[in-house]
Design a protein around this motif. Structure first.
Motif, PDB file in Angstrom:
ATOM      1  N   TYR A 271      -4.080   5.835  -4.491  1.00  0.00           N
ATOM      2  CA  TYR A 271      -4.518   4.535  -3.987  1.00  0.00           C
ATOM      3  C   TYR A 271      -4.042   4.290  -2.552  1.00  0.00           C
ATOM      4  CZ  TYR A 271      -5.538   3.541  -8.884  1.00  0.00           C
ATOM      5  OH  TYR A 271      -6.050   3.589 -10.171  1.00  0.00           O
ATOM      6  N   LEU A 272      -3.303   5.237  -1.963  1.00  0.00           N
ATOM      7  CA  LEU A 272      -2.703   5.044  -0.643  1.00  0.00           C
ATOM      8  C   LEU A 272      -3.448   5.858   0.412  1.00  0.00           C
ATOM      9  CD1 LEU A 272       1.075   5.254  -1.672  1.00  0.00           C
ATOM     10  CD2 LEU A 272      -0.400   3.222  -1.559  1.00  0.00           C
ATOM     11  N   LEU A 273      -3.385   5.359   1.655  1.00  0.00           N
ATOM     12  CA  LEU A 273      -4.038   6.016   2.782  1.00  0.00           C
ATOM     13  C   LEU A 273      -3.002   6.321   3.853  1.00  0.00           C
ATOM     14  CD1 LEU A 273      -7.238   3.773   3.056  1.00  0.00           C
ATOM     15  CD2 LEU A 273      -7.013   5.975   1.890  1.00  0.00           C
ATOM     16  N   THR A 274      -3.257   7.390   4.607  1.00  0.00           N
ATOM     17  CA  THR A 274      -2.303   7.798   5.645  1.00  0.00           C
ATOM     18  C   THR A 274      -2.606   7.202   7.006  1.00  0.00           C
ATOM     19  OG1 THR A 274      -3.630   9.782   6.109  1.00  0.00           O
ATOM     20  CG2 THR A 274      -1.847   9.993   4.484  1.00  0.00           C
ATOM     21  N   ASP A 275      -3.843   6.717   7.217  1.00  0.00           N
ATOM     22  CA  ASP A 275      -4.268   6.320   8.556  1.00  0.00           C
ATOM     23  C   ASP A 275      -4.241   4.820   8.795  1.00  0.00           C
ATOM     24  OD1 ASP A 275      -6.301   5.717   6.826  1.00  0.00           O
ATOM     25  OD2 ASP A 275      -7.917   6.366   8.173  1.00  0.00           O
ATOM     26  N   PRO A 277      -2.121   0.764   7.461  1.00  0.00           N
ATOM     27  CA  PRO A 277      -1.078   0.153   6.632  1.00  0.00           C
ATOM     28  C   PRO A 277      -1.543  -0.032   5.193  1.00  0.00           C
ATOM     29  CG  PRO A 277      -1.385  -1.072   8.691  1.00  0.00           C
ATOM     30  CD  PRO A 277      -2.521  -0.097   8.591  1.00  0.00           C
ATOM     31  N   ASN A 278      -0.697   0.332   4.271  1.00  0.00           N
ATOM     32  CA  ASN A 278      -0.955   0.099   2.850  1.00  0.00           C
ATOM     33  C   ASN A 278      -0.229  -1.186   2.460  1.00  0.00           C
ATOM     34  OD1 ASN A 278      -2.329   2.740   1.808  1.00  0.00           O
ATOM     35  ND2 ASN A 278      -0.652   3.420   3.126  1.00  0.00           N
ATOM     36  N   LEU A 279      -0.991  -2.221   2.159  1.00  0.00           N
ATOM     37  CA  LEU A 279      -0.419  -3.519   1.807  1.00  0.00           C
ATOM     38  C   LEU A 279      -0.361  -3.610   0.292  1.00  0.00           C
ATOM     39  CD1 LEU A 279      -2.377  -5.752   4.360  1.00  0.00           C
ATOM     40  CD2 LEU A 279      -0.377  -4.292   4.738  1.00  0.00           C
ATOM     41  N   LEU A 280       0.836  -3.481  -0.255  1.00  0.00           N
ATOM     42  CA  LEU A 280       1.033  -3.412  -1.700  1.00  0.00           C
ATOM     43  C   LEU A 280       1.568  -4.748  -2.201  1.00  0.00           C
ATOM     44  CD1 LEU A 280       2.733   0.053  -1.442  1.00  0.00           C
ATOM     45  CD2 LEU A 280       0.470  -0.336  -2.398  1.00  0.00           C
ATOM     46  N   ASN A 300       7.167   8.318  -1.232  1.00  0.00           N
ATOM     47  CA  ASN A 300       6.106   8.709  -0.296  1.00  0.00           C
ATOM     48  C   ASN A 300       6.050   7.812   0.946  1.00  0.00           C
ATOM     49  OD1 ASN A 300       4.563  10.892  -1.838  1.00  0.00           O
ATOM     50  ND2 ASN A 300       4.639   9.252  -3.352  1.00  0.00           N
ATOM     51  N   LYS A 301       7.137   7.118   1.254  1.00  0.00           N
ATOM     52  CA  LYS A 301       7.113   6.177   2.373  1.00  0.00           C
ATOM     53  C   LYS A 301       6.943   6.880   3.720  1.00  0.00           C
ATOM     54  CE  LYS A 301      12.174   6.127   2.701  1.00  0.00           C
ATOM     55  NZ  LYS A 301      13.406   5.332   2.542  1.00  0.00           N
ATOM     56  N   ALA A 302       7.370   8.144   3.833  1.00  0.00           N
ATOM     57  CA  ALA A 302       7.226   8.860   5.103  1.00  0.00           C
ATOM     58  C   ALA A 302       5.778   9.259   5.366  1.00  0.00           C
ATOM     59  CB  ALA A 302       8.116  10.099   5.104  1.00  0.00           C
ATOM     60  N   THR A 303       5.001   9.424   4.320  1.00  0.00           N
ATOM     61  CA  THR A 303       3.604   9.851   4.472  1.00  0.00           C
ATOM     62  C   THR A 303       2.645   8.674   4.557  1.00  0.00           C
ATOM     63  OG1 THR A 303       4.130  11.824   3.176  1.00  0.00           O
ATOM     64  CG2 THR A 303       1.796  11.293   3.463  1.00  0.00           C
ATOM     65  N   TYR A 304       2.957   7.632   3.789  1.00  0.00           N
ATOM     66  CA  TYR A 304       2.043   6.490   3.718  1.00  0.00           C
ATOM     67  C   TYR A 304       2.764   5.240   4.243  1.00  0.00           C
ATOM     68  CZ  TYR A 304      -0.266   9.700   0.507  1.00  0.00           C
ATOM     69  OH  TYR A 304      -0.864  10.795  -0.059  1.00  0.00           O
ATOM     70  N   PRO A 305       2.318   4.683   5.373  1.00  0.00           N
ATOM     71  CA  PRO A 305       2.956   3.459   5.885  1.00  0.00           C
ATOM     72  C   PRO A 305       2.786   2.318   4.885  1.00  0.00           C
ATOM     73  CG  PRO A 305       0.914   3.928   7.068  1.00  0.00           C
ATOM     74  CD  PRO A 305       1.176   5.114   6.203  1.00  0.00           C
TER      75      PRO A 305
END
Length: 438
Positions: A271-275, A277-280, A300-305
């Motif tokens: 459900y996360l994207l690398t390009d 911000p992921n607003l959770l 996975n915080k280093a890969t997915y903002p």
């Protein structure tokens, strides 16, 4: 440690109103020739008198259209003081310190008392009666049966269920404004436009979080992370309803993860994207549940903002663990006070001088609500509802009381609620307000 000074079960206070009168002098008599008379003009045809325009009552509540101003107002203040429990066996305080469970209600009262002192200095005249809503001898049902509130113009209560429902029913019957000061819930109350909820409901919080997530980021991926309970499903439903109602042409769709202990890190990353911000939006209200979810995300915080939005209960949670470093966290609150203004300094100085302690948030809330609504009484009278949001009366926070309609096509509000929610970022040493006050 706090001692109890001058607190009684019922406290009456009368403030003096300093009034001044301005008189217009009569014009002086003058000498001279009489005025020159002219022939009378023919009578003009009598114009038909226009009937005064009948305006609709604000919010379809007839009482709100009334202007009821008085030289003095009667105010009832409820706070959970637990005096029966503290002084159950003697008038001496055990250990000469107040029990911890008493402090919240006591400081709410003490803050309100300072507000009353300020209103007195401004010339307000208020007859204030303070009730211990946790009293065993003079509880809320006894107070209502004894008709002690019948002549009240305003009720301010740091109360919860069942007292809130009892006071709400009475306020509706007598058409008295009731300010629910601290309880973040409507208590199942509906069809009472005289109820004012200052500490916003959870529904208002998640609506504000969804609004901020949509508008605060140009490019975003919004994901609700919830557990499989009916309660958290209801929170997610409120977020989706706010999304559907939102009039914003750039809003991003919202996806949903139903989380459990068996949920893997790999499943979350789908459900996360690398390009972007992921607003959770994490719907867990408890600290243990929130941290369990965050630990899975943190891998996975280093890969997915990540920007994590928590619930209003997160304001007292501490996320000092090393695995949470680098995750930006937010929570929502209807209350924000950086304690740099003159009112805050006045309260802090008086608490140090009188009580030898620092005021808690309950003291600031007691002051703010008493001062704000006391001023409204003086300015607008008993039914101040048509002009309840006055930025000039702002103390620490900004109120935005709006009508709430629990059913579609209702003509009268079920209650009024403070809809001004601050989005606050958690920091290492202090928290920071992100959105602008209304």
């Amino acid at each position: 440690m706090k001692t109890l000074t001058g607190v009684a079960m019922v406290i009456s206070m009368v403030m003096l109103l300093q009034a001044c009168s301005i008189f217009r002098a009569a014009p002086a008599k003058t000498d001279g020739p009489p005025p020159e008379l002219s022939k009378p003009k023919p009578a003009e045809p009598k114009q038909e008198e226009k009937k005064p325009e009948v305006k609709a009552a604000p919010f379809n509540v007839p009482a709100f259209a009334k202007e009821v101003k008085k030289s003095a107002y009667n105010v009832a203040l409820f706070a959970p003081l637990y005096l029966d429990s503290v002084f159950a066996t003697s008038l001496e305080i055990p250990g000469r310190t107040m029990p911890r469970y008493v402090l919240a209600g006591l400081e709410f009262y003490e803050g309100a008392q300072l507000a009353l002192d300020s209103l007195q200095a401004e010339g307000m005249r208020l007859n204030v009666r303070v009730y211990d809503n946790k009293s065993k001898q003079l509880d809320v049902p006894t107070i209502l049966r004894g008709r002690l509130l019948d002549n009240t113009d305003l009720i301010i209560g740091a109360v919860s269920v069942p007292e809130l429902k009892l006071l709400s029913d009475f306020a509706k019957q007598k058409e008295i404004n009731l300010v629910s000061a601290t309880y973040p819930n409507d208590g199942g109350i509906d069809d009472n436009p005289f109820l004012l909820i200052a500490n916003s409901t959870l529904r208002a919080h998640v609506e504000a979080i969804q609004d901020y997530a949509q508008k605060g980021f140009a490019n975003k991926n919004i994901v609700i992370v919830r557990r499989g309970t009916p309660f958290e499903a209801g929170i997610a439903g409120n977020i989706k309803a706010a999304y559907d109602k939102m009039q914003f042409d750039k809003k991003a769709r919202i996806r949903e993860v139903i989380w459990s202990d068996a949920t893997t890190e790999a499943q979350l990353t789908q459900y996360l994207l690398t390009d972007r911000p992921n607003l959770l939006i994490v719907t867990a209200l408890d600290e243990a549940g929130a941290k369990t979810i965050l630990r899975k995300l943190a891998v996975n915080k280093a890969t997915y903002p990540m920007h994590v939005f928590g619930m209003p209960t997160w304001d007292v949670m501490k996320f000092k663990e090393p695995e949470f470093a680098g995750i930006t966290m937010y929570y929502s609150s209807p209350y924000y006070n950086d304690k740099q203004d003159n009112f805050s300094k006045y309260i802090s100085d008086n608490f140090r001088r009188i009580y030898k302690s620092r005021p808690s948030d309950m003291a600031f809330k007691g002051f703010e609500l008493t001062y704000y609504f006391g001023r409204l009484l003086g300015q607008e009278g008993v039914y101040f509802n048509r002009d309840i949001n006055k930025p000039a009366n702002r103390v620490f926070t900004s109120f935005n009381f709006q009508p709430v309609y629990l059913k579609e096509n209702e003509g009268t509000p079920d209650y009024f609620e403070n809809k001004n929610i601050y989005i606050i970022q958690k920091g290492d040493s202090a928290d920071y307000k992100m959105n602008t006050a209304l």
